[in-house]
Design a protein around this motif. Structure first.
Motif, PDB file in Angstrom:
ATOM      1  N   PHE A  78      23.839 -24.540  84.409  1.00  9.10           N
ATOM      2  CA  PHE A  78      22.975 -23.996  83.368  1.00  9.10           C
ATOM      3  C   PHE A  78      23.843 -23.176  82.434  1.00  9.10           C
ATOM      4  N   SER A  79      23.340 -22.867  81.270  1.00  9.45           N
ATOM      5  CA  SER A  79      24.123 -22.091  80.318  1.00  9.45           C
ATOM      6  C   SER A  79      23.229 -21.120  79.566  1.00  9.45           C
ATOM      7  N   TYR A  80      23.849 -20.095  79.009  1.00 11.30           N
ATOM      8  CA  TYR A  80      23.147 -19.177  78.129  1.00 11.30           C
ATOM      9  C   TYR A  80      24.110 -18.748  77.034  1.00 11.30           C
ATOM     10  N   ALA A  81      23.551 -18.326  75.921  1.00  7.02           N
ATOM     11  CA  ALA A  81      24.377 -18.010  74.755  1.00  7.02           C
ATOM     12  C   ALA A  81      23.727 -16.917  73.931  1.00  7.02           C
ATOM     13  N   PHE A  82      24.545 -16.240  73.146  1.00  2.81           N
ATOM     14  CA  PHE A  82      24.012 -15.313  72.152  1.00  2.81           C
ATOM     15  C   PHE A  82      24.849 -15.392  70.890  1.00  2.81           C
ATOM     16  N   VAL A  83      24.208 -15.083  69.770  1.00  2.00           N
ATOM     17  CA  VAL A  83      24.855 -15.140  68.456  1.00  2.00           C
ATOM     18  C   VAL A  83      24.524 -13.854  67.712  1.00  2.00           C
ATOM     19  N   ALA A  84      25.549 -13.120  67.286  1.00  2.00           N
ATOM     20  CA  ALA A  84      25.365 -11.864  66.550  1.00  2.00           C
ATOM     21  C   ALA A  84      25.726 -12.067  65.086  1.00  2.00           C
ATOM     22  N   ARG A  85      24.821 -11.634  64.190  1.00  2.00           N
ATOM     23  CA  ARG A  85      25.061 -11.750  62.748  1.00  2.00           C
ATOM     24  C   ARG A  85      24.707 -10.454  62.039  1.00  2.00           C
ATOM     25  N   ASP A  86      25.359 -10.233  60.885  1.00  2.00           N
ATOM     26  CA  ASP A  86      25.133  -8.992  60.149  1.00  2.00           C
ATOM     27  C   ASP A  86      24.020  -9.176  59.120  1.00  2.00           C
ATOM     28  N   GLN A  87      23.837  -8.182  58.254  1.00  2.00           N
ATOM     29  CA  GLN A  87      22.732  -8.184  57.291  1.00  2.00           C
ATOM     30  C   GLN A  87      22.850  -9.281  56.241  1.00  2.00           C
ATOM     31  N   GLU A  88      24.027  -9.857  56.092  1.00  2.00           N
ATOM     32  CA  GLU A  88      24.220 -10.966  55.158  1.00  2.00           C
ATOM     33  C   GLU A  88      24.086 -12.319  55.851  1.00  2.00           C
ATOM     34  N   GLY A  89      23.830 -12.299  57.150  1.00  2.00           N
ATOM     35  CA  GLY A  89      23.761 -13.539  57.907  1.00  2.00           C
ATOM     36  C   GLY A  89      25.110 -14.065  58.328  1.00  2.00           C
ATOM     37  N   VAL A  90      26.167 -13.252  58.154  1.00  2.00           N
ATOM     38  CA  VAL A  90      27.524 -13.668  58.497  1.00  2.00           C
ATOM     39  C   VAL A  90      27.753 -13.481  59.996  1.00  2.00           C
ATOM     40  N   LEU A  91      28.387 -14.457  60.616  1.00  2.00           N
ATOM     41  CA  LEU A  91      28.646 -14.414  62.048  1.00  2.00           C
ATOM     42  C   LEU A  91      29.593 -13.272  62.402  1.00  2.00           C
ATOM     43  N   ILE A  92      29.180 -12.438  63.343  1.00  4.41           N
ATOM     44  CA  ILE A  92      30.054 -11.399  63.912  1.00  4.41           C
ATOM     45  C   ILE A  92      30.753 -11.967  65.133  1.00  4.41           C
ATOM     46  N   GLU A  93      29.959 -12.506  66.038  1.00  6.26           N
ATOM     47  CA  GLU A  93      30.517 -13.129  67.238  1.00  6.26           C
ATOM     48  C   GLU A  93      29.425 -13.941  67.922  1.00  6.26           C
ATOM     49  N   ALA A  94      29.836 -15.041  68.539  1.00  7.78           N
ATOM     50  CA  ALA A  94      28.932 -15.851  69.346  1.00  7.78           C
ATOM     51  C   ALA A  94      29.628 -16.137  70.673  1.00  7.78           C
ATOM     52  N   ARG A  95      28.851 -16.109  71.741  1.00  8.92           N
ATOM     53  CA  ARG A  95      29.401 -16.397  73.067  1.00  8.92           C
ATOM     54  C   ARG A  95      28.466 -17.313  73.824  1.00  8.92           C
ATOM     55  N   SER A  96      29.051 -18.179  74.620  1.00  7.58           N
ATOM     56  CA  SER A  96      28.253 -19.020  75.503  1.00  7.58           C
ATOM     57  C   SER A  96      28.944 -19.083  76.856  1.00  7.58           C
ATOM     58  N   ARG A  97      28.150 -19.256  77.878  1.00  7.28           N
ATOM     59  CA  ARG A  97      28.683 -19.290  79.240  1.00  7.28           C
ATOM     60  C   ARG A  97      27.937 -20.340  80.042  1.00  7.28           C
ATOM     61  N   CYS A  98      28.684 -21.135  80.795  1.00  2.52           N
ATOM     62  CA  CYS A  98      28.108 -22.149  81.659  1.00  2.52           C
ATOM     63  C   CYS A  98      28.402 -21.770  83.107  1.00  2.52           C
TER      64      CYS A  98
END
Length: 218
Positions: A78-98
């Protein structure tokens, strides 16, 4: 009850009766919210911010973190993920783990939220909105109900993390799947990679397309 019976017979898994009752109420509430396009915020532990159908950039000065999970029925992972973005919608960081295993979807979702909250705490972020499309888990974290199961332990850890971040204006919000596309994409496409991290300079074209699609739907 029927699902619990089948899991006991075919997978030798059984839930505690208190967990089963709470799960039944939560699933019923989730079904009702899906049927009602106006979204009933009075189903329990809900706020006026819940139920968004489209992703939107956070308010100035805030960060938005979307989380999701996937259980692959034809494998033992199974996997889970998160995506962090700032007020402009620009990617700060995304991580996923299986990980290996076949947990209930709710447990995988809770683990994804825990991962996002841990990241927020470790990097000392403030003013963060965490979004999940799993109504049952959001309600469970907001409630004071005690779950005597492994899911309950993860729920408790999420509550503890939120309490430790109370002074930093961290919100946990329920959104519909249509507002959680990027986290859903990463969770679904991460069956073979144990752990991965993305930042602005190293995202592949397909991921970049999903990010842009969120912005175009605002």
């Amino acid at each position: 009850m029927w699902k619990n019976r089948n899991e006991l017979i075919w997978q030798q898994r059984s839930r505690e009766h208190t967990d089963l009752v709470q799960s039944a109420f939560s699933v019923l509430n989730q079904w009702k919210s899906v049927q009602d396009r106006t979204f009933d915020r009075f189903l329990g532990h809900m706020t006026n911010e819940d139920g968004a159908e489209h992703w939107s950039s956070p308010m100035p000065g805030r960060v938005k973190v979307n989380t999701d999970a996937a259980v692959f029925e034809d494998t033992t992972c199974f996997s889970y993920a998160f995506v962090a973005r700032d007020q402009e919608g620009v990617l700060i960081e995304a991580r996923s783990r299986c990980s290996f295993g076949r947990p209930d979807p709710e447990l995988a979702e809770a683990m994804g939220i825990r991962e996002a909250l841990t990241w927020i705490k470790n990097f000392s972020y403030a003013n963060v909105t965490v979004e999940s499309d799993c109504l049952q888990v959001v309600q469970a974290i907001r409630s004071s109900f005690l779950y005597y199961s492994y899911l309950g332990r993860v729920i408790k850890e999420c509550r503890v993390l939120l309490a430790s971040l109370e002074s930093k204006s961290i919100k946990l919000i329920f959104v519909k799947r249509s507002a959680n596309n990027i986290a859903h994409y990463l969770a679904k496409h991460n069956c073979s990679i144990a752990d991965r991290r993305w930042r602005v300079g190293d995202i592949h074209p397909e991921l970049h397309y999903v990010l842009l699609n969120d912005l175009s739907n605002e």
